[in-house]
Design an enzyme around this catalytic site. Structure first.
Site, PDB file in Angstrom:
ATOM      1  N   ARG A 385       0.834  -1.213   0.000  1.00 45.52           N
ATOM      2  CA  ARG A 385       0.000   0.000   0.000  1.00 45.52           C
ATOM      3  C   ARG A 385       0.869   1.264   0.000  1.00 45.52           C
ATOM      4  O   ARG A 385       2.079   1.224  -0.058  1.00 45.52           O
ATOM      5  CB  ARG A 385      -0.990  -0.021   1.161  1.00 45.52           C
ATOM      6  CG  ARG A 385      -1.907  -1.241   1.133  1.00 45.52           C
ATOM      7  CD  ARG A 385      -3.012  -1.189   2.156  1.00 45.52           C
ATOM      8  NE  ARG A 385      -3.858  -2.389   2.034  1.00 45.52           N
ATOM      9  CZ  ARG A 385      -4.863  -2.685   2.836  1.00 45.52           C
ATOM     10  NH1 ARG A 385      -5.180  -1.868   3.824  1.00 45.52           N
ATOM     11  NH2 ARG A 385      -5.570  -3.771   2.645  1.00 45.52           N
ATOM     12  N   ASN A 421       2.442  -5.774  -2.797  1.00 46.76           N
ATOM     13  CA  ASN A 421       1.043  -6.128  -2.611  1.00 46.76           C
ATOM     14  C   ASN A 421       0.187  -4.868  -2.493  1.00 46.76           C
ATOM     15  O   ASN A 421       0.493  -3.978  -1.687  1.00 46.76           O
ATOM     16  CB  ASN A 421       0.903  -6.953  -1.320  1.00 46.76           C
ATOM     17  CG  ASN A 421      -0.530  -7.271  -0.977  1.00 46.76           C
ATOM     18  OD1 ASN A 421      -1.154  -8.127  -1.604  1.00 46.76           O
ATOM     19  ND2 ASN A 421      -1.069  -6.605   0.036  1.00 46.76           N
ATOM     20  N   GLU A 422      -0.834  -4.771  -3.332  1.00 48.85           N
ATOM     21  CA  GLU A 422      -1.818  -3.683  -3.229  1.00 48.85           C
ATOM     22  C   GLU A 422      -1.151  -2.313  -3.145  1.00 48.85           C
ATOM     23  O   GLU A 422      -1.613  -1.417  -2.431  1.00 48.85           O
ATOM     24  CB  GLU A 422      -2.716  -3.895  -1.992  1.00 48.85           C
ATOM     25  CG  GLU A 422      -3.513  -5.172  -2.028  1.00 48.85           C
ATOM     26  CD  GLU A 422      -4.344  -5.396  -0.766  1.00 48.85           C
ATOM     27  OE1 GLU A 422      -4.191  -4.617   0.200  1.00 48.85           O
ATOM     28  OE2 GLU A 422      -5.139  -6.347  -0.734  1.00 48.85           O
ATOM     29  N   MET A 423      -0.081  -2.114  -3.848  1.00 42.23           N
ATOM     30  CA  MET A 423       0.717  -0.888  -3.666  1.00 42.23           C
ATOM     31  C   MET A 423       0.001   0.387  -4.093  1.00 42.23           C
ATOM     32  O   MET A 423       0.369   1.482  -3.654  1.00 42.23           O
ATOM     33  CB  MET A 423       2.054  -0.997  -4.411  1.00 42.23           C
ATOM     34  CG  MET A 423       1.938  -1.287  -5.880  1.00 42.23           C
ATOM     35  SD  MET A 423       1.719  -3.039  -6.196  1.00 42.23           S
ATOM     36  CE  MET A 423       3.242  -3.662  -5.546  1.00 42.23           C
TER      37      MET A 423
END
Length: 815
Positions: A385, A421-423
């Site tokens: 994230r 992940n889900e950046m």
């Protein structure tokens, strides 16, 4: 294309112990090694002092009198992450210890990990610093040692808010502060081998070829030397010895040397994780040893064949996976090596062969355990994230990536380097979540990985614009939890694979509150009016989903996992998937969960105790025969005169269920038949107490399980009052249970409000802030019950209170 790789470093002094003592020798191995070779290496975890003060000054820190004795690993966030108060300590603290060193020419401190920024002082002078958590680092302290060989070491560590450092503060897990892993004193000669890497060039069942890369540091002059490489096999047998001449330049230098061919290597695999050890000695012109090192690795190769799946050593392997966060109840991220090993062994025991280390590199012993146990790893850069930042952010991110790969690349268990992940979620910088900004940077990192190590797959999860950049891609599919129904899972996989032929599925499942049950949980058609999409919505407030609009009962999760596994075990050419996550873990983003601040998606609770869903996975994957009647926490049931259905999860050939000693029949287990492989009985419970027992049989073995059930004909009554009871666990520890009962004293299994435990005096202490079903003073009731553990002090009576919003309190005295 072929993918191959190997493992980390190992001291000669423990090499034989590793081969003879088995897995527990990892407790020694991981401790005895970092990537810097030392003539002497000493663990210095014991006898530190800790100061919870954020001063920047060594002198100011020393003026304080409230230093506390501690041992490492340590975090100041061991319990405040999951207490009832919002937030947790994000600040700096100090550690100190006095060390006596030998007369060796050079001295180093090696930290396996400290979160997230560290400064090291020796005898009042700053010796070095490190930016970034989760990766080991070495600080040379030679020039700061006193003439008396004494080093007063002081370490300032902070986990303060820093948007220029990954992972993002908006990630769905806590960023624990402290020296969270082991620390070592290294003492060496003038020359060090900073790192020793084995690069596999080509591996087959017939032969294996490799190069070794040796990274030198330390000498002030050019040295003509020879290097002797000794290769030892999985049983410590001598495979070969080879000698090469080399010239070592001043300062830092790197040498690449081709290793001898190994005919018919003993390959590393899931069932036979064979490991080789390369031992390197460097001799000067006088034939004296001036440096030594070793590296443990395995010969193997990985392949992904589109439409056919994942292959290890030319054999198809269905990846049966889960995920791991590095934390434990009451300890936070400061786990001992024994606790890390217990996690890995528990996964292996239920048949897991693939583990994603989410969302950051983990303790060295975790990789060692995976190598020894035969577990394939997904090692992830902590870009989780927050989007992308500027130049400072880039420097920190790329430094972490390079160090992660250099530190871990010898491990044969690692098959995947994950970029993140889900950046794109929850950007920390204006515009930092934009596709035009993130995608080129993902390409840069992918290229950097391939330059550093082109023998493994690159991966990413839930960033669709990069699906074709990386070798293997995971979309977001949460069928039956954040959207849709679990009955859509197979269709979703087939549809997604058409879009992403390089698909692997990371993250599926949902949350379960231990002890909460439903006779008729949501079925495979899903929750009425829930969103049709099975992907995770960023804003759950605007959708209807099982995650948001159900009570998180264990029965539903048992069914969901059973369905998912029946699909993944039978889908042709499927590479595999990984359930999220093996153990419950803390998160700052979920304050109103049944257990506050705990992500309850685990197969085991935060202390490692299995939930019902654990046994579903074991019924598909475990080798050791077992049977489990659903469920140990489902001991009070209501229903019609003709009884209720009971599921039994076994991995035996067949099973026979009995009620109060009378057989209800034998059933043959049909692997993958939903539900419970067909092991479902309609049980004619009697009013009152009943005893269920099951016998599972293989061709050579019988296993049993039993369960007592109180059965009441009719419907659940209305809540009338709280009943408190306790049992004594040992001399000072008690378990207090609150039960909501109706006017007839029957447990009201439908009651799910939040309840609160407290003490009224100083004669007992609640063991709270654990984030577990029995270690949370604020917790939603499950089937009308809640419990907590406490320690009683002295012989005086202790008074415990329990209350809910609508029940104003009940008290119990423990004498």
């Amino acid at each position: 294309m072929k993918f191959v790789k190997l493992k980390s470093t190992l001291l000669n002094s423990v090499k034989k112990a590793v081969k003879t003592a088995g897995l527990l020798s990892l407790l020694i191995t991981s401790q005895v090694f970092a990537n810097t070779l030392a003539i002497a290496k000493t663990n210095i975890n014991a006898d530190w002092q800790y100061l919870a003060n954020n001063t920047n000054s060594v002198n100011d820190a020393l003026k304080h009198s409230d230093w506390q004795p501690i041992s490492l690993p340590h975090t100041w966030n061991a319990i405040d992450t999951v207490d009832a108060q919002p937030g947790y300590r994000r600040d700096a603290s100090w550690y100190r210890k006095t060390i006596l060193v030998s007369n060796s020419p050079r001295h180093y401190l090696y930290f396996e990990g400290a979160n997230t920024q560290t400064e090291v002082y020796v005898n009042g002078q700053k010796a070095g610093s490190n930016i970034g958590g989760y990766i080991g680092f070495t600080i040379e302290v030679t020039d700061y040692i006193g003439s008396d060989n004494k080093a007063d070491v002081m370490v300032r560590v902070t986990n303060e808010y820093n948007p220029h450092l990954i992972p993002s503060q908006k990630s769905d897990f806590f960023i624990f502060g402290g020296i969270t892993r082991d620390v070592w004193l290294l003492q060496s000669g003038d020359l060090n081998i900073d790192n020793l890497i084995v690069d596999l060039r080509d591996v087959s069942k017939q032969q294996a070829d490799a190069d070794m890369k040796v990274y030198f540091n330390g000498l002030n002059k050019v040295v003509n030397a020879k290097i002797v490489a000794e290769l030892r096999g999985p049983n410590n047998e001598l495979v070969y010895e080879q000698t090469s001449d080399l010239t070592i330049n001043k300062g830092k230098s790197e040498k690449k040397i081709a290793l001898n061919t190994v005919p018919k290597p003993q390959l590393w695999s899931i069932e036979q994780p064979n490991l080789y050890t390369l031992i390197v000695n460097v001799f000067d012109e006088n034939n004296a040893v001036i440096a030594s090192s070793s590296a443990r690795f395995g010969y193997r190769w990985f392949e992904f064949k589109q439409g056919a799946g994942f292959f290890l050593n030319d054999q198809r392997v269905l990846l049966r996976g889960t995920h791991r966060h590095e934390e434990h109840a009451g300890i936070g991220a400061a786990l001992s090596n024994e606790q890390h090993l217990a996690d890995m062994k528990q996964m292996k025991d239920i048949g897991v062969n693939f583990v994603r280390l989410g969302h950051y590199p983990q303790d060295p012993v975790v990789y060692d355990a995976a190598d020894e146990l035969g577990l394939i790893l997904w090692d992830e850069l902590p870009w989780c994230r927050g989007g992308k930042g500027g130049e400072e952010w880039e420097r920190n991110t790329e430094s972490l990536l390079e160090r992660q790969i250099l530190q871990n690349r010898n491990h044969p268990s690692i098959a995947f380097w994950s970029i993140g992940n889900e950046m794109y979620w929850e950007e920390d910088f204006p515009g930092g979540g934009s596709e035009t900004i993130i995608t080129p940077y993902v390409q840069k990192l992918n290229d950097k990985i391939k330059t550093l190590d082109n023998t493994r797959f690159t991966t990413i999860r839930k960033y669709y614009p990069a699906a074709k950049i990386v070798d293997i891609f995971s979309p977001s599919i949460w069928a039956g939890w954040y959207g849709g129904a679990y009955g859509q899972y197979e269709k979703a996989l087939i549809s997604s694979t058409k879009k992403h032929p390089n698909l692997i599925h990371m993250e599926y499942g949902g949350s379960s509150h231990v002890g909460r049950h439903e006779e008729n949980p949501i079925d495979d058609k899903g929750l009425k009016d829930a969103q049709v999409s099975i992907t995770e919505a960023m804003n759950q407030a605007v959708v209807k989903s099982v995650a948001k609009d159900s009570n998180w009962n264990e029965n539903y999760m048992v069914n969901l996992f059973d369905w998912h596994l029946s699909v993944s075990e039978s889908l042709p050419g499927f590479i595999g998937n990984a359930q999220w996550a093996f153990k419950d873990f803390g998160t700052p983003l979920r304050p109103e969960n049944p257990i506050p601040y705990v992500n309850q998606k685990g197969l085991v609770d935060r202390s490692g105790i299995p939930k019902d869903a654990y046994y579903v996975f074991a019924s598909y994957w475990a080798k050791e025969p077992f049977c489990y009647i659903e469920s140990k926490t489902w001991t009070v049931r209501y229903g019609p005169k003709d009884g209720r259905k009971v599921k039994v999860y076994c991995n035996t050939d067949n099973a026979e269920l009995m009620l109060n000693g009378t057989s209800l029949g034998k059933k043959t287990r049909v692997f993958g038949q939903f539900p419970a492989h067909g092991l479902v009985w309609k049980v004619p419970f009697e009013e009152g107490e009943n005893r269920l027992s099951v016998v599972g049989r293989t061709t050579t073995q019988e296993v049993t399980d039993s369960l007592n059930v109180s059965y009441f004909i009719g419907d659940v009554g209305k809540p009338d009052k709280i009943e408190l009871s306790y049992i004594k666990l040992n001399d000072t520890t008690y378990k207090v249970t609150a039960t909501i009962v109706d006017e007839n004293g029957r447990q009201v299994t439908s009651y799910e409000d939040r309840g609160y435990f407290s003490t009224l005096d100083g004669n007992a202490k609640l063991i709270e802030h654990q984030g577990t079903p029995n270690g949370s003073s604020s917790i939603e009731l499950a089937d009308g019950k809640a419990s907590i553990i406490l320690e009683k002090h002295g012989s005086n009576t202790a008074v415990i209170e329990f209350k809910t919003q609508n029940f104003k309190g009940q008290y119990i005295q423990i004498r």
